[in-house]
Scaffold this active site. Structure first.
Site, PDB file in Angstrom:
ATOM      1  N   LYS A 146       0.847  -1.204   0.000  1.00 46.27           N
ATOM      2  CA  LYS A 146       0.000   0.000   0.000  1.00 46.27           C
ATOM      3  C   LYS A 146       0.878   1.248   0.000  1.00 46.27           C
ATOM      4  O   LYS A 146       1.552   1.534   0.990  1.00 46.27           O
ATOM      5  CB  LYS A 146      -0.924   0.045   1.224  1.00 46.27           C
ATOM      6  CG  LYS A 146      -2.002   1.123   1.027  1.00 46.27           C
ATOM      7  CD  LYS A 146      -2.636   1.591   2.301  1.00 46.27           C
ATOM      8  CE  LYS A 146      -1.864   2.670   3.005  1.00 46.27           C
ATOM      9  NZ  LYS A 146      -1.724   3.941   2.254  1.00 46.27           N
ATOM     10  N   GLU A 177       9.675   0.606  10.906  1.00 46.26           N
ATOM     11  CA  GLU A 177      10.772   1.550  10.662  1.00 46.26           C
ATOM     12  C   GLU A 177      10.146   2.925  10.822  1.00 46.26           C
ATOM     13  O   GLU A 177       9.412   3.383   9.940  1.00 46.26           O
ATOM     14  CB  GLU A 177      11.268   1.320   9.241  1.00 46.26           C
ATOM     15  CG  GLU A 177      12.582   1.962   8.982  1.00 46.26           C
ATOM     16  CD  GLU A 177      12.911   1.992   7.507  1.00 46.26           C
ATOM     17  OE1 GLU A 177      12.041   1.688   6.683  1.00 46.26           O
ATOM     18  OE2 GLU A 177      14.036   2.363   7.203  1.00 46.26           O
ATOM     19  N   CYS A 228      13.735  10.627   7.277  1.00 47.15           N
ATOM     20  CA  CYS A 228      13.652  10.170   8.674  1.00 47.15           C
ATOM     21  C   CYS A 228      14.955  10.411   9.422  1.00 47.15           C
ATOM     22  O   CYS A 228      14.949  10.605  10.627  1.00 47.15           O
ATOM     23  CB  CYS A 228      13.285   8.697   8.718  1.00 47.15           C
ATOM     24  SG  CYS A 228      14.378   7.705   7.700  1.00 47.15           S
ATOM     25  N   GLU A 271       9.966  15.540  15.795  1.00 49.41           N
ATOM     26  CA  GLU A 271      10.415  15.478  14.413  1.00 49.41           C
ATOM     27  C   GLU A 271       9.681  16.547  13.583  1.00 49.41           C
ATOM     28  O   GLU A 271       8.453  16.630  13.634  1.00 49.41           O
ATOM     29  CB  GLU A 271      10.090  14.095  13.853  1.00 49.41           C
ATOM     30  CG  GLU A 271      10.588  13.884  12.450  1.00 49.41           C
ATOM     31  CD  GLU A 271      10.106  12.559  11.874  1.00 49.41           C
ATOM     32  OE1 GLU A 271       8.986  12.147  12.202  1.00 49.41           O
ATOM     33  OE2 GLU A 271      10.860  11.951  11.102  1.00 49.41           O
TER      34      GLU A 271
HETATM   35  P1  NAD Z   1       2.148   7.882   8.439  1.00 43.22           P
HETATM   36  O1  NAD Z   1       2.545   6.904   9.474  1.00 43.22           O
HETATM   37  O2  NAD Z   1       1.017   8.780   8.679  1.00 43.22           O
HETATM   38  O3  NAD Z   1       1.815   7.124   7.062  1.00 43.22           O
HETATM   39  C1  NAD Z   1       2.684   6.121   6.529  1.00 43.22           C
HETATM   40  C2  NAD Z   1       1.831   5.103   5.797  1.00 43.22           C
HETATM   41  O4  NAD Z   1       0.968   4.453   6.745  1.00 43.22           O
HETATM   42  C3  NAD Z   1       0.902   5.677   4.728  1.00 43.22           C
HETATM   43  O5  NAD Z   1       0.854   4.777   3.655  1.00 43.22           O
HETATM   44  C4  NAD Z   1      -0.443   5.756   5.434  1.00 43.22           C
HETATM   45  O6  NAD Z   1      -1.542   5.685   4.567  1.00 43.22           O
HETATM   46  C5  NAD Z   1      -0.382   4.513   6.311  1.00 43.22           C
HETATM   47  N1  NAD Z   1      -1.219   4.546   7.502  1.00 43.22           N
HETATM   48  C6  NAD Z   1      -1.730   5.626   8.151  1.00 43.22           C
HETATM   49  N2  NAD Z   1      -2.456   5.237   9.229  1.00 43.22           N
HETATM   50  C7  NAD Z   1      -2.397   3.882   9.245  1.00 43.22           C
HETATM   51  C8  NAD Z   1      -2.926   2.902  10.140  1.00 43.22           C
HETATM   52  N3  NAD Z   1      -3.637   3.231  11.199  1.00 43.22           N
HETATM   53  N4  NAD Z   1      -2.630   1.613   9.892  1.00 43.22           N
HETATM   54  C9  NAD Z   1      -1.889   1.244   8.838  1.00 43.22           C
HETATM   55  N5  NAD Z   1      -1.381   2.133   7.957  1.00 43.22           N
HETATM   56  C10 NAD Z   1      -1.617   3.437   8.163  1.00 43.22           C
HETATM   57  O7  NAD Z   1       3.474   8.660   8.138  1.00 43.22           O
HETATM   58  P2  NAD Z   1       3.663   9.860   7.151  1.00 43.22           P
HETATM   59  O8  NAD Z   1       3.393  11.149   7.805  1.00 43.22           O
HETATM   60  O9  NAD Z   1       2.949   9.562   5.902  1.00 43.22           O
HETATM   61  O10 NAD Z   1       5.251   9.695   6.888  1.00 43.22           O
HETATM   62  C11 NAD Z   1       6.186  10.404   7.574  1.00 43.22           C
HETATM   63  C12 NAD Z   1       6.756   9.603   8.723  1.00 43.22           C
HETATM   64  O11 NAD Z   1       7.440   8.454   8.235  1.00 43.22           O
HETATM   65  C13 NAD Z   1       7.789  10.405   9.466  1.00 43.22           C
HETATM   66  O12 NAD Z   1       7.585  10.305  10.838  1.00 43.22           O
HETATM   67  C14 NAD Z   1       9.103   9.735   9.087  1.00 43.22           C
HETATM   68  O13 NAD Z   1      10.129   9.856  10.027  1.00 43.22           O
HETATM   69  C15 NAD Z   1       8.693   8.347   8.885  1.00 43.22           C
HETATM   70  N6  NAD Z   1       9.671   7.654   8.068  1.00 43.22           N
HETATM   71  C16 NAD Z   1      10.578   6.878   8.711  1.00 43.22           C
HETATM   72  C17 NAD Z   1      11.565   6.254   7.976  1.00 43.22           C
HETATM   73  C18 NAD Z   1      12.604   5.398   8.632  1.00 43.22           C
HETATM   74  O14 NAD Z   1      13.392   4.823   7.912  1.00 43.22           O
HETATM   75  N7  NAD Z   1      12.676   5.296   9.938  1.00 43.22           N
HETATM   76  C19 NAD Z   1      11.600   6.416   6.605  1.00 43.22           C
HETATM   77  C20 NAD Z   1      10.658   7.238   6.005  1.00 43.22           C
HETATM   78  C21 NAD Z   1       9.686   7.852   6.762  1.00 43.22           C
END
Ligand code: NAD
Length: 403
Positions: free
Chosen positions: A187, A261, A295, A392
């Site tokens: 997804k 992650e 991240c 963050e």
């Molecule tokens: P998010 O967690 O809101 O969304 C990430 C994904 O999860 C999206 O596809 C979203 O649709 C899905 N999602 C949302 N709610 C969900 C739920 N309840 N159950 C399952 N899936 C769900 O994050 P974001 O704001 O889209 O992305 C940014 C975040 O990602 C930042 O905090 C960043 O640090 C983190 N990130 C971490 C890494 C790493 O390597 N540690 C890498 C990239 C991004």
């Protein structure tokens, strides 16, 4: 003879990447069991640099999640029976097709996500291909990779990725899973689904057996349904800590694999014996790359007091040279913020920084009238308890503290 260096004010002519060869469909369905499936509802995906819609994207509901997991389950025995060497060939073929469509993928990544074309062209897409090449090589060597351990597939894996490196994250998740003999339901994030959907086309072109990769677009509700589906053997998630905790709770007590992650708040630390100019260049690359949507972005900068003033001044001067604007312009350093929601989050944290007493400096630059933008910003006089020091920011903002 002595040479005199004069400071030059560089004028840049626009250098936009052409988009006339990009053929997006008006609407993308769900890629399930090797075919495109209609969904009940569709949402537009927006270009964050112009706020214009790029295509209509299917929103997968519970029945669609059910169908995708069933397709992955059905494909599993056939995929696992295939000799590892043959599986590797499919993974290799996907890598080659990513290379063949590299220019298109890079442009679509920049259109959909707002990142500078230089980054999607030179980083995201080549690395995505490299991941498929690398794991293609592993497919028939797993038995020899870990002495005394039997590495094998988990089964049907659910994979959920964020919007900051959409194609690359899909590659990180799919390539190793396929090489090992898993089937997958991926997804993509709701604001950046397009390159994952082009990857679905690539899976078709590669003649990957039906159902081995299923790609379903949708928002958090789709992700939550995937996580809770009893037919999933493993969840691999990259995203925010908050959602990661929700997934951990939803999978607790189930016999299921889980890889999380999650969001970060990395620090860069500069001591007084550092090579200051190189340090400043490293800091700039670390925090302003991909608009700070990284991240591991070094959004906390810890400076030894004796060099703090010098580093801040050099950093500020260097920030003033960053070119903010059209993601498709090859000279752009900082592109558009990924979405209106993310821009709001950045603005809220920056406001909190000012309210809590930190000193803000924001680079003065002409921003396009439409789209989501945030100019490079530097905070000094930050206390370790301030929100901008703890939370963050995930945007082009750096908070400086001294020690
Ligand atoms: P998010 O967690 O809101 O969304 C990430 C994904 O999860 C999206 O596809 C979203 O649709 C899905 N999602 C949302 N709610 C969900 C739920 N309840 N159950 C399952 N899936 C769900 O994050 P974001 O704001 O889209 O992305 C940014 C975040 O990602 C930042 O905090 C960043 O640090 C983190 N990130 C971490 C890494 C790493 O390597 N540690 C890498 C990239 C991004």
């Amino acid at each position: 003879m002595t040479a005199t260096r004069t400071a030059l004010a560089w004028e840049y002519s626009p250098a936009p990447e052409a988009t006339d060869h990009i053929r997006l469909r008006d609407r993308y369905g769900l890629f399930v069991g090797g075919v495109w499936r209609d969904a009940e509802t569709y949402e537009p995906t927006i270009n964050p640099a112009t706020e214009e819609p790029l295509a209509e994207i299917a929103h997968a509901g519970k029945a669609d999640v059910e169908a995708a997991v069933a397709a992955a389950r059905e494909a599993l025995p056939r995929w696992q029976r295939l000799p590892a060497l043959e599986r590797g060939k499919y993974v290799f073929r996907i890598a080659r097709l990513i290379q063949e469509r590299a220019r298109e993928l890079a442009i679509v990544e920049s259109l959909d996500g707002g990142k500078p074309i230089r980054e999607s062209r030179d980083v995201d897409v080549p690395l995505a291909a490299a991941h498929f090449f690398y794991y293609a090589g592993w497919a028939d060597k797993l038995r020899y990779g870990l002495a005394g351990r039997d590495a094998g597939p988990m089964g049907v894996v659910g994979q959920i990725v964020p919007w900051n490196f959409p194609l690359l994250m899909a590659a990180w998740k799919l390539a190793p899973a396929l090489a090992c003999g898993n089937t997958a339901v991926l997804k993509p994030a709701e604001t950046t689904p397009l390159t994952a959907l082009l990857l679905a086309e690539i899976c078709q072109e590669a003649e990957l057996p039906d159902g081995v990769v299923n790609i379903i677009s949708g928002d958090g509700a789709t992700g939550a349904a995937l996580v809770r589906h009893p037919g999933i053997d493993k969840i691999a998630f990259t995203g925010s800590t908050e959602v990661g905790k929700d997934i951990q709770a939803a999978t607790a007590g189930r016999d299921i694999g889980l890889t999380l992650e999650l969001g970060g708040k990395s620090a860069n630390i500069v001591f007084d014996d550092a090579a200051i100019d190189q340090a400043v260049e490293g800091i700039v690359n670390g925090i302003f790359f991909n608009q700070g949507h990284v991240c591991c972005a070094g959004s906390r900068l810890l400076l030894q007091e004796s060099v703090a003033e010098e580093v801040v001044e050099k950093l500020w001067r260097r920030m003033g040279l960053l070119r903010v604007g059209d993601p498709l312009d090859k000279n752009t350093d900082v592109g558009a913020i990924n979405s209106a929601e993310q821009l709001e989050r950045i603005e809220a944290l920056v406001d909190a920084g000012e309210r809590e007493g930190a000193t803000r400096r924001t680079v003065a630059c002409a921003l396009p009238e439409r789209g989501y933008w945030f100019p490079p910003t530097l905070f000094t006089d930050v206390a370790p308890v301030n929100r901008i020091a703890v939370e963050e920011i995930f945007g082009p903002v750096v908070s400086v503290m001294t020690f």
